[in-house]
Design a protein around this motif. Structure first.
Motif, mmCIF file in Angstrom:
data_model
loop_
_atom_site.group_PDB
_atom_site.id
_atom_site.type_symbol
_atom_site.label_atom_id
_atom_site.label_comp_id
_atom_site.label_asym_id
_atom_site.label_seq_id
_atom_site.Cartn_x
_atom_site.Cartn_y
_atom_site.Cartn_z
ATOM 1 N N GLU A 132 -1.896 98.042 -40.754
ATOM 2 C CA GLU A 132 -1.104 98.221 -39.803
ATOM 3 C C GLU A 132 -1.895 97.713 -38.508
ATOM 4 O O GLU A 132 -1.206 97.490 -37.445
ATOM 5 N N ALA A 133 -3.063 98.025 -38.529
ATOM 6 C CA ALA A 133 -3.726 97.782 -37.004
ATOM 7 C C ALA A 133 -4.849 96.451 -37.091
ATOM 8 O O ALA A 133 -5.225 95.891 -36.222
ATOM 9 N N VAL A 134 -5.645 96.109 -38.212
ATOM 10 C CA VAL A 134 -6.529 95.415 -38.391
ATOM 11 C C VAL A 134 -6.118 93.981 -38.739
ATOM 12 O O VAL A 134 -6.542 93.083 -38.215
ATOM 13 N N GLN A 135 -5.260 93.959 -40.009
ATOM 14 C CA GLN A 135 -5.209 92.756 -40.595
ATOM 15 C C GLN A 135 -3.617 92.903 -40.956
ATOM 16 O O GLN A 135 -3.079 92.637 -42.048
ATOM 17 N N PRO A 136 -2.813 92.908 -39.860
ATOM 18 C CA PRO A 136 -1.170 92.920 -39.805
ATOM 19 C C PRO A 136 -0.556 91.623 -40.737
ATOM 20 O O PRO A 136 0.408 91.842 -41.408
ATOM 21 N N ASP A 137 -1.368 90.718 -40.616
ATOM 22 C CA ASP A 137 -0.678 89.286 -41.407
ATOM 23 C C ASP A 137 -1.027 89.618 -43.060
ATOM 24 O O ASP A 137 -0.250 88.990 -43.594
ATOM 25 N N TRP A 138 -1.574 90.571 -43.397
ATOM 26 C CA TRP A 138 -1.895 90.972 -44.939
ATOM 27 C C TRP A 138 -1.182 92.493 -44.685
ATOM 28 O O TRP A 138 -1.611 93.122 -45.765
ATOM 29 N N SER A 139 -0.250 92.825 -44.186
ATOM 30 C CA SER A 139 0.258 94.099 -44.261
ATOM 31 C C SER A 139 0.725 94.486 -45.595
ATOM 32 O O SER A 139 0.723 95.547 -45.919
ATOM 33 N N TRP A 140 1.437 93.490 -46.191
ATOM 34 C CA TRP A 140 2.134 94.059 -47.475
ATOM 35 C C TRP A 140 1.190 94.115 -48.632
ATOM 36 O O TRP A 140 1.141 94.981 -49.551
ATOM 37 N N GLN A 141 0.018 93.159 -48.466
ATOM 38 C CA GLN A 141 -1.107 93.404 -49.537
ATOM 39 C C GLN A 141 -1.687 94.744 -49.295
ATOM 40 O O GLN A 141 -2.024 95.439 -50.169
ATOM 41 N N TRP A 142 -2.091 95.271 -48.081
ATOM 42 C CA TRP A 142 -2.954 96.517 -47.725
ATOM 43 C C TRP A 142 -1.764 97.711 -47.810
ATOM 44 O O TRP A 142 -2.221 98.620 -48.574
ATOM 45 N N GLY A 143 -0.553 97.300 -47.569
ATOM 46 C CA GLY A 143 0.437 98.430 -48.003
ATOM 47 C C GLY A 143 0.667 98.752 -49.518
ATOM 48 O O GLY A 143 0.743 99.859 -49.795
ATOM 49 N N LEU A 144 0.498 97.687 -50.101
ATOM 50 C CA LEU A 144 0.414 97.797 -51.747
ATOM 51 C C LEU A 144 -0.620 98.753 -52.295
ATOM 52 O O LEU A 144 -0.366 99.552 -53.248
ATOM 53 N N LEU A 145 -1.769 98.316 -51.589
ATOM 54 C CA LEU A 145 -2.878 99.097 -52.266
ATOM 55 C C LEU A 145 -2.848 100.696 -51.802
ATOM 56 O O LEU A 145 -2.908 101.650 -52.464
ATOM 57 N N SER A 146 -2.469 100.817 -50.544
ATOM 58 C CA SER A 146 -1.986 102.133 -50.038
ATOM 59 C C SER A 146 -0.915 102.771 -50.905
ATOM 60 O O SER A 146 -1.250 104.112 -51.229
ATOM 61 N N GLY A 147 0.046 102.085 -51.328
ATOM 62 C CA GLY A 147 1.066 102.864 -51.931
ATOM 63 C C GLY A 147 0.432 103.020 -53.364
ATOM 64 O O GLY A 147 0.960 104.170 -53.928
#
Length: 245
Positions: A132-147
């Motif tokens: 959300e705040a550090v690498q928004p261009d990779w938001s869905w990848q980070w979001g997947l890990l969070s999910g």
């Protein structure tokens, strides 16, 4: 008197349509009131349940302090206080996980369960913050890990070790565990949903374009309901168990 008038003049007025500021204020007051309630009720419980109720009070107190600050930040800057919201979450969400361990101790819960829940909650939050705040261009990848971390927690409490311990304990503990599980499954779901809707590229690169202020209102209401509700479930369990004893 002059000092009072100076302080009063320094207080900004909440606009009638400032729903973000309003929910920050109401949320902070509600959670501070819940903290006072939990702390003042400690003496009616024995040591077995006092820690659980104390943690409930700490959760709402930490959130209340952050909400006072986030309200001021929103008023001064006019931007979503993303960093401070995640600081609040990284302190309070692991404590909510600790509550599962505390109520299941009587059934033989080990500290390893607590640390696993804490670990996955921190992974969920840190990866969410990066997306959300550090690498928004990779938001869905980070979001997947969070999910993934979120669903690991859901599995552990609904079907895994925590569920087996709750069934072993039975009675009021099992009933309370089921309610807390629903809070995690339904109540906590607002956070990944908010991430998907409010973060550009939050769902496999798709931008829903939801206004950030709308998500702040949803987060504020959800936070208050989740944290106060979580604490009230634990408090109710403590009351029933103490009366039974």
């Amino acid at each position: 008197m002059s000092n009072f008038m100076y302080l009063l003049a320094d207080v900004s007025k909440i606009a009638n349509d400032d729903y973000v500021g309003f929910t920050f204020f109401v949320g902070s007051m509600a959670m501070m009131a819940a903290s006072a309630f939990f702390f003042l009720s400690l003496n009616q419980f024995d040591s077995k349940w006092r820690t659980s109720v104390l943690v409930s009070g700490l959760i709402t107190f930490i959130a209340a302090v952050h909400y006072f600050y986030m309200r001021d930040y929103w008023d001064a800057v006019g931007e979503s206080p993303t960093f401070f919201r995640y600081v609040d979450w990284v302190l309070t969400v692991p404590l909510m996980c600790v509550e599962f361990f505390l109520i299941l101790r009587a059934a033989g819960a080990k500290k390893s369960l607590m640390w696993k829940l804490i670990f996955w909650s921190v992974v969920m939050l840190v990866t969410g913050y990066f997306g959300e705040a550090v690498q928004p261009d990779w938001s869905w990848q980070w979001g997947l890990l969070s999910g993934i971390a979120y669903f690991i927690i859901v599995y552990m409490i609904w079907f895994g070790e925590a569920k087996k311990l709750a069934e072993k304990a039975g009675g009021n503990v099992l009933a309370a565990h089921k309610v807390l599980c629903w809070f995690v499954l339904v109540g906590w779901a607002i956070y990944p949903v908010g991430y998907i809707l409010g973060t550009p590229g939050g769902l496999f690169g798709y931008d829903f374009g939801v206004d950030a202020s709308f998500m702040d209102v949803v987060y504020n209401i959800g936070d208050a309901v989740n944290k106060i509700g979580f604490g009230l479930v634990v408090y109710s369990l403590a009351v029933k168990s103490t009366a039974k004893a």
